[in-house]
Each structure stands twice: as structure tokens, then as C-alpha cells.
Design a protein around this motif. Structure first.
Motif, PDB file in Angstrom:
ATOM      1  N   ILE A   1     -38.700 -16.272  -9.075  1.00  0.00           N
ATOM      2  CA  ILE A   1     -37.534 -15.667  -8.422  1.00  0.00           C
ATOM      3  C   ILE A   1     -37.841 -15.377  -6.958  1.00  0.00           C
ATOM      4  O   ILE A   1     -37.018 -15.664  -6.077  1.00  0.00           O
ATOM      5  CB  ILE A   1     -37.074 -14.412  -9.189  1.00  0.00           C
ATOM      6  CG1 ILE A   1     -36.522 -14.820 -10.562  1.00  0.00           C
ATOM      7  CG2 ILE A   1     -36.031 -13.632  -8.391  1.00  0.00           C
ATOM      8  CD1 ILE A   1     -36.258 -13.663 -11.519  1.00  0.00           C
TER       9      ILE A   1
ATOM     10  N   VAL B   1     -31.384 -18.739  -4.522  1.00  0.00           N
ATOM     11  CA  VAL B   1     -30.722 -17.756  -5.389  1.00  0.00           C
ATOM     12  C   VAL B   1     -30.421 -16.500  -4.571  1.00  0.00           C
ATOM     13  O   VAL B   1     -30.981 -16.294  -3.498  1.00  0.00           O
ATOM     14  CB  VAL B   1     -31.566 -17.397  -6.637  1.00  0.00           C
ATOM     15  CG1 VAL B   1     -31.820 -18.612  -7.504  1.00  0.00           C
ATOM     16  CG2 VAL B   1     -32.862 -16.734  -6.259  1.00  0.00           C
ATOM     17  N   THR B   2     -29.550 -15.668  -5.143  1.00  0.00           N
ATOM     18  CA  THR B   2     -29.191 -14.407  -4.499  1.00  0.00           C
ATOM     19  C   THR B   2     -29.661 -13.246  -5.353  1.00  0.00           C
ATOM     20  O   THR B   2     -30.021 -13.419  -6.521  1.00  0.00           O
ATOM     21  CB  THR B   2     -27.668 -14.300  -4.307  1.00  0.00           C
ATOM     22  OG1 THR B   2     -27.059 -14.181  -5.611  1.00  0.00           O
ATOM     23  CG2 THR B   2     -27.110 -15.516  -3.583  1.00  0.00           C
TER      24      THR B   2
ATOM     25  N   GLN C   1     -28.411 -12.610  -8.964  1.00  0.00           N
ATOM     26  CA  GLN C   1     -28.834 -13.434 -10.089  1.00  0.00           C
ATOM     27  C   GLN C   1     -30.046 -12.891 -10.842  1.00  0.00           C
ATOM     28  O   GLN C   1     -30.482 -13.497 -11.816  1.00  0.00           O
ATOM     29  CB  GLN C   1     -29.103 -14.860  -9.601  1.00  0.00           C
ATOM     30  CG  GLN C   1     -27.821 -15.539  -9.139  1.00  0.00           C
ATOM     31  CD  GLN C   1     -28.098 -16.873  -8.502  1.00  0.00           C
ATOM     32  OE1 GLN C   1     -28.637 -16.958  -7.405  1.00  0.00           O
ATOM     33  NE2 GLN C   1     -27.719 -17.927  -9.204  1.00  0.00           N
ATOM     34  N   TYR C   2     -30.576 -11.759 -10.406  1.00  0.00           N
ATOM     35  CA  TYR C   2     -31.706 -11.175 -11.117  1.00  0.00           C
ATOM     36  C   TYR C   2     -31.604  -9.653 -11.116  1.00  0.00           C
ATOM     37  O   TYR C   2     -30.814  -9.069 -10.380  1.00  0.00           O
ATOM     38  CB  TYR C   2     -33.044 -11.620 -10.503  1.00  0.00           C
ATOM     39  CG  TYR C   2     -33.375 -10.955  -9.191  1.00  0.00           C
ATOM     40  CD1 TYR C   2     -34.143  -9.787  -9.155  1.00  0.00           C
ATOM     41  CD2 TYR C   2     -32.916 -11.474  -7.987  1.00  0.00           C
ATOM     42  CE1 TYR C   2     -34.435  -9.164  -7.955  1.00  0.00           C
ATOM     43  CE2 TYR C   2     -33.208 -10.858  -6.790  1.00  0.00           C
ATOM     44  CZ  TYR C   2     -33.970  -9.701  -6.777  1.00  0.00           C
ATOM     45  OH  TYR C   2     -34.258  -9.079  -5.600  1.00  0.00           O
TER      46      TYR C   2
ATOM     47  N   TRP D   1     -34.231 -12.834 -14.760  1.00  0.00           N
ATOM     48  CA  TRP D   1     -32.920 -13.455 -14.595  1.00  0.00           C
ATOM     49  C   TRP D   1     -31.857 -12.679 -15.345  1.00  0.00           C
ATOM     50  O   TRP D   1     -32.120 -12.171 -16.435  1.00  0.00           O
ATOM     51  CB  TRP D   1     -32.948 -14.895 -15.112  1.00  0.00           C
ATOM     52  CG  TRP D   1     -33.875 -15.793 -14.377  1.00  0.00           C
ATOM     53  CD1 TRP D   1     -35.036 -16.329 -14.850  1.00  0.00           C
ATOM     54  CD2 TRP D   1     -33.738 -16.259 -13.043  1.00  0.00           C
ATOM     55  NE1 TRP D   1     -35.626 -17.093 -13.880  1.00  0.00           N
ATOM     56  CE2 TRP D   1     -34.842 -17.081 -12.755  1.00  0.00           C
ATOM     57  CE3 TRP D   1     -32.781 -16.064 -12.046  1.00  0.00           C
ATOM     58  CZ2 TRP D   1     -35.020 -17.698 -11.530  1.00  0.00           C
ATOM     59  CZ3 TRP D   1     -32.951 -16.690 -10.815  1.00  0.00           C
ATOM     60  CH2 TRP D   1     -34.059 -17.493 -10.571  1.00  0.00           C
TER      61      TRP D   1
ATOM     62  N   HIS E   1     -29.090 -14.178 -16.419  1.00  0.00           N
ATOM     63  CA  HIS E   1     -28.494 -15.127 -17.361  1.00  0.00           C
ATOM     64  C   HIS E   1     -29.462 -15.643 -18.431  1.00  0.00           C
ATOM     65  O   HIS E   1     -29.036 -16.320 -19.359  1.00  0.00           O
ATOM     66  CB  HIS E   1     -27.934 -16.329 -16.593  1.00  0.00           C
ATOM     67  CG  HIS E   1     -29.009 -17.189 -15.996  1.00  0.00           C
ATOM     68  ND1 HIS E   1     -29.650 -16.855 -14.827  1.00  0.00           N
ATOM     69  CD2 HIS E   1     -29.575 -18.342 -16.429  1.00  0.00           C
ATOM     70  CE1 HIS E   1     -30.556 -17.788 -14.558  1.00  0.00           C
ATOM     71  NE2 HIS E   1     -30.536 -18.684 -15.507  1.00  0.00           N
TER      72      HIS E   1
END
Length: 149
Positions: free
Chosen positions: A36, A45-46, A49-50, A59, A61
Motif C-alpha cells: 500500500i 491508490v488513494t 482505499q485502505y 485494504w 475491499h
């Protein structure tokens, strides 16, 4: 040549199920902080997202658990052996799951294991005692069926 594999479980709350199954199996929740961080640094990624869980990045998701004795890719935190991956899906799976885990307790300790898992949110569906098998059918906190033998 044998293939590597992982079991993927569709679910609503991957972090919750990873925590439950790590507890149930004595596995480790994977730490994806390195991956990450690398993806954040690259702008891939932003922060949405975590999340941070117990001092590690995870994560939103997806979450995974791995056998503690199996190797890990240090650059990603991904286990390279026996592992379960829990991925968020928008809709619950209709009907009975077609695949389930059997958890094998030490001889004479099945009922202790059932009680231990109930304390973490598992529910007993049925106790089966018939020729050739003696097990307890349970569900995890999201209703996925598994058996304790």
C-alpha cells in the motif's frame, strides 16, 4: 507441475472475516503495508482505499490470512502458501455456499473448539452424528457454512 492456489471468499466485510478466520485457524492476517505504501507513493491508490488496523495498513475491499509457517513476499505482505482471501462484493451470495472449510480439532476437543468459535460470532446450525462422521455444522459471522470435526 502442481499449481499454487488460494481460496477466495466473497463477503461484505473482509477485515471482519479475516480476523475471524485468523482466530479460528491460528493463521496470521496479512500485512499489506509495504504494498500500500508503494502504491500510495506511485499515486496508484488513494487513502480512501485502505484503513489502518492494529498499526498496519489494510485494504478496504480485501483482506487475507495465511498459515504462519508459510513464506511471505516481503515487498507485498502476500503469503506464498496456504491462504484465504476475503473480497468485498456488493451482493450476498444467494443460497448455500458450494464450497466450505472443515476445521479439524484435536481429538476429544471438538466441543471446546465449537465454543471458542461461538465466542467470536460463529453459530451452530446442526450437530451431525451418523455412521462415518461426527461433526458440527456452523456459520461464520457472515453466514458462510463450515464444519468442525
Amino acid at each position: 507441475m502442481a499449481l499454487h492456489w488460494k481460496l477466495v471468499v466473497d463477503c461484505a466485510e473482509p477485515l471482519r472475516l479475516a480476523d475471524f478466520w485468523a482466530f479460528a485457524l491460528g493463521y496470521d492476517v496479512e500485512d499489506h503495508s509495504a504494498l500500500i505504501d508503494r502504491l500510495l507513493g506511485a499515486g496508484v491508490v488513494t487513502e480512501a482505499q485502505y484503513v489502518e488496523v492494529d498499526g498496519r495498513k489494510a485494504w478496504v475491499h480485501a483482506a487475507a490470512v495465511r498459515h504462519p509457517d508459510d513464506p511471505v513476499d516481503d515487498s507485498t505482505g502476500v503469503g506464498l502458501g496456504r491462504r484465504l482471501l476475503f473480497q468485498a462484493v456488493p451482493d450476498p451470495t444467494p443460497g448455500k455456499n458450494k464450497l466450505h472449510l472443515d476445521v479439524h480439532a484435536e481429538p476429544g476437543h471438538r466441543d471446546d473448539e465449537v465454543s471458542r468459535l461461538q465466542e467470536r460470532g460463529a453459530k451452530v446450525l446442526q450437530v451431525v452424528s451418523e455412521p462415518g462422521t461426527d461433526h458440527v455444522v456452523m456459520t461464520d459471522p457472515e453466514g458462510n457454512v463450515f464444519c468442525v470435526q
